[in-house]
Design a protein around this motif. Structure first.
Motif, short mmCIF file in Angstrom:
data_model
loop_
_atom_site.label_atom_id
_atom_site.label_comp_id
_atom_site.label_asym_id
_atom_site.label_seq_id
_atom_site.Cartn_x
_atom_site.Cartn_y
_atom_site.Cartn_z
N UNK A 1 0.84 -1.19 0.00
CA UNK A 1 0.00 0.00 0.00
C UNK A 1 0.87 1.25 0.00
N UNK A 2 0.37 2.34 -0.57
CA UNK A 2 1.17 3.56 -0.61
C UNK A 2 1.35 4.16 0.78
N UNK A 3 2.41 4.90 0.94
CA UNK A 3 2.70 5.62 2.17
C UNK A 3 2.57 7.10 1.89
N UNK A 4 1.88 7.82 2.73
CA UNK A 4 1.75 9.25 2.57
C UNK A 4 2.91 9.98 3.21
N UNK A 5 3.29 11.12 2.63
CA UNK A 5 4.37 11.94 3.18
C UNK A 5 3.94 13.40 3.10
N UNK A 6 3.87 14.04 4.25
CA UNK A 6 3.49 15.45 4.31
C UNK A 6 4.71 16.27 4.72
N UNK A 7 5.18 17.11 3.81
CA UNK A 7 6.35 17.94 4.06
C UNK A 7 7.50 17.53 3.18
N UNK A 8 7.92 18.43 2.29
CA UNK A 8 8.96 18.10 1.32
C UNK A 8 10.09 19.13 1.34
N UNK B 1 5.61 23.84 -5.87
CA UNK B 1 6.85 23.55 -6.59
C UNK B 1 7.56 22.34 -5.97
N UNK B 2 7.54 22.27 -4.66
CA UNK B 2 8.17 21.13 -3.99
C UNK B 2 7.41 19.84 -4.28
N UNK B 3 6.09 19.94 -4.26
CA UNK B 3 5.28 18.76 -4.57
C UNK B 3 5.56 18.29 -5.99
N UNK B 4 5.66 19.24 -6.90
CA UNK B 4 5.94 18.89 -8.29
C UNK B 4 7.30 18.25 -8.47
N UNK B 5 8.30 18.80 -7.77
CA UNK B 5 9.66 18.25 -7.87
C UNK B 5 9.70 16.83 -7.32
N UNK B 6 9.01 16.59 -6.20
CA UNK B 6 8.98 15.25 -5.63
C UNK B 6 8.29 14.27 -6.57
N UNK B 7 7.26 14.75 -7.26
CA UNK B 7 6.51 13.90 -8.17
C UNK B 7 7.32 13.42 -9.36
N UNK B 8 8.46 14.06 -9.59
CA UNK B 8 9.33 13.63 -10.69
C UNK B 8 10.19 12.43 -10.31
N UNK B 9 10.22 12.10 -9.02
CA UNK B 9 11.00 10.94 -8.58
C UNK B 9 10.25 9.66 -8.88
N UNK C 1 14.50 14.08 1.36
CA UNK C 1 15.35 12.91 1.57
C UNK C 1 14.52 11.72 2.04
N UNK C 2 13.53 11.97 2.88
CA UNK C 2 12.63 10.91 3.34
C UNK C 2 11.88 10.32 2.15
N UNK C 3 11.42 11.18 1.23
CA UNK C 3 10.71 10.70 0.05
C UNK C 3 11.56 9.75 -0.77
N UNK C 4 12.83 10.08 -0.91
CA UNK C 4 13.73 9.22 -1.68
C UNK C 4 13.93 7.87 -0.99
N UNK C 5 14.06 7.90 0.34
CA UNK C 5 14.23 6.64 1.06
C UNK C 5 12.98 5.77 0.93
N UNK C 6 11.82 6.36 1.12
CA UNK C 6 10.58 5.58 1.06
C UNK C 6 10.31 5.05 -0.34
N UNK C 7 10.63 5.86 -1.35
CA UNK C 7 10.30 5.46 -2.73
C UNK C 7 11.08 4.25 -3.19
N UNK C 8 12.12 3.88 -2.45
CA UNK C 8 12.87 2.69 -2.80
C UNK C 8 12.17 1.40 -2.43
N UNK C 9 11.14 1.50 -1.58
CA UNK C 9 10.45 0.29 -1.12
C UNK C 9 8.94 0.31 -1.33
N UNK C 10 8.37 1.48 -1.64
CA UNK C 10 6.92 1.55 -1.79
C UNK C 10 6.52 2.76 -2.63
N UNK C 11 5.26 2.80 -2.99
CA UNK C 11 4.71 3.96 -3.67
C UNK C 11 4.46 5.05 -2.63
#
Length: 296
Positions: free
Chosen positions: A3-10, A35-43, A16-26
């Motif tokens: 299941x996906x994990x939510x992340x509030x705050x970029x 702008x930050x949300x958009x940049x994270x969405x490119x990962x 960095x947390x987003x990058x760690x989580x994205x290695x194991x889950x959506x």
């Protein structure tokens, strides 16, 4: 994790947390700054969402936010839409009272709360070498384990909800206070012809003044409540007086060392002069009515 994990705050840490989580889950990610949300969405593995409430579709939501008030606002927006039994993991640095407030906000919706303070910087999080200081119910810790494992290889479970945050705040307070003491020590060294680098080498010695108060006096004396023998508090007071005189002669302003001297004056005046100077810990036991030692 399926299941996906939510992340509030970029911010820096959140990214960095987003990058760690994205290695194991959506990851479903949100930041107040589009702008930050958009940049994270490119990962790879990260999907940006338009509203903070959209994170409620995740069973676990991680908070990485700048202030306790912002965390509370985010939780108030997310929790009502989460399924009962879902979990919010607070990684932002807050106090235990703030964690209890989060629990109060989330409990009516059946949402659980866990604190997982990050004891490291952005670089360590990005490299996967962080340490998490965790507080919460055992069942919640177990349920969050896949998320926690994705974030950091080293995890210390400190106790009930809020204990992880308390440990981080205390750790940081020690670090910041020690930095003031080190700056004062460096100034005294510079004024008295002592090589600052040689002083650092001395203080780094396990038997010197930086680590021995922890490894010997706190662990081997305060925790067991053993203050017989050792260096008397009266001798520590004498040495502290010499340090104050040295600084005065050299024109060095002192703040932390000066304040600490007052404790030794109080301790000697309170009858602790002949006990090991670790016995100053008993002053706090008297003042607070709570034991520090593990002695029963």
């Amino acid at each position: 994790m399926r299941s996906p994990v939510g992340l509030c705050g970029l911010g820096n840490m959140g990214s960095a947390v987003a990058r760690r989580l994205s290695g194991t889950c959506q990851v479903l990610a949100y930041d107040l700054d589009p702008a930050r949300t958009g940049a994270a969405g490119e990962l790879d593995g990260v999907t940006g969402v338009a509203e903070v409430a959209d994170l409620a579709q995740a069973e676990t939501v991680v908070l990485s936010l700048p202030t306790p008030a912002v965390s509370a606002q985010a939780a108030a927006a997310i929790a009502p839409g989460m399924r009962p039994g879902s979990l919010i993991v607070e990684t932002s640095t807050v106090n235990p009272a703030d964690m209890h407030r989060l629990r109060e906000l989330c409990a009516p919706h059946g949402v659980r709360v866990l604190d997982a303070a990050i004891l490291s910087g952005v670089a360590q999080m990005a490299a996967g070498t962080s340490t998490l200081l965790i507080g919460g119910d055992e069942a919640d810790v177990a349920r969050a384990r896949p998320v926690l494992d994705a974030l950091a290889p080293r995890q210390l479970v400190l106790g009930e909800l809020g204990a992880g945050m308390a440990a981080k705040v205390i750790n940081n307070a020690v670090a910041h206070a020690v930095m003031v003491v080190l700056a004062e020590a460096g100034a005294m060294a510079a004024a008295t012809g002592v090589s600052e680098r040689r002083l650092a080498e001395l203080l780094a010695d396990p038997e010197a003044g930086l680590t021995r108060p922890l490894t010997h006096r706190f662990l081997e004396r305060v925790l067991p409540g053993d203050y017989e023998g050792g260096m008397p508090t009266s001798a520590a007071r004498k040495d502290s007086t010499l340090a104050l005189a040295l600084a005065q002669d050299a024109g060095i302003p002192l703040f932390a060392i000066q304040a600490c001297h007052s404790v030794y004056e109080i301790a000697v005046g309170g009858g602790l002069g002949r006990q090991d100077y670790a016995s100053i810990a008993t002053l706090w036991e008297q003042w607070t009515g709570r034991p520090i030692s593990e002695k029963e």
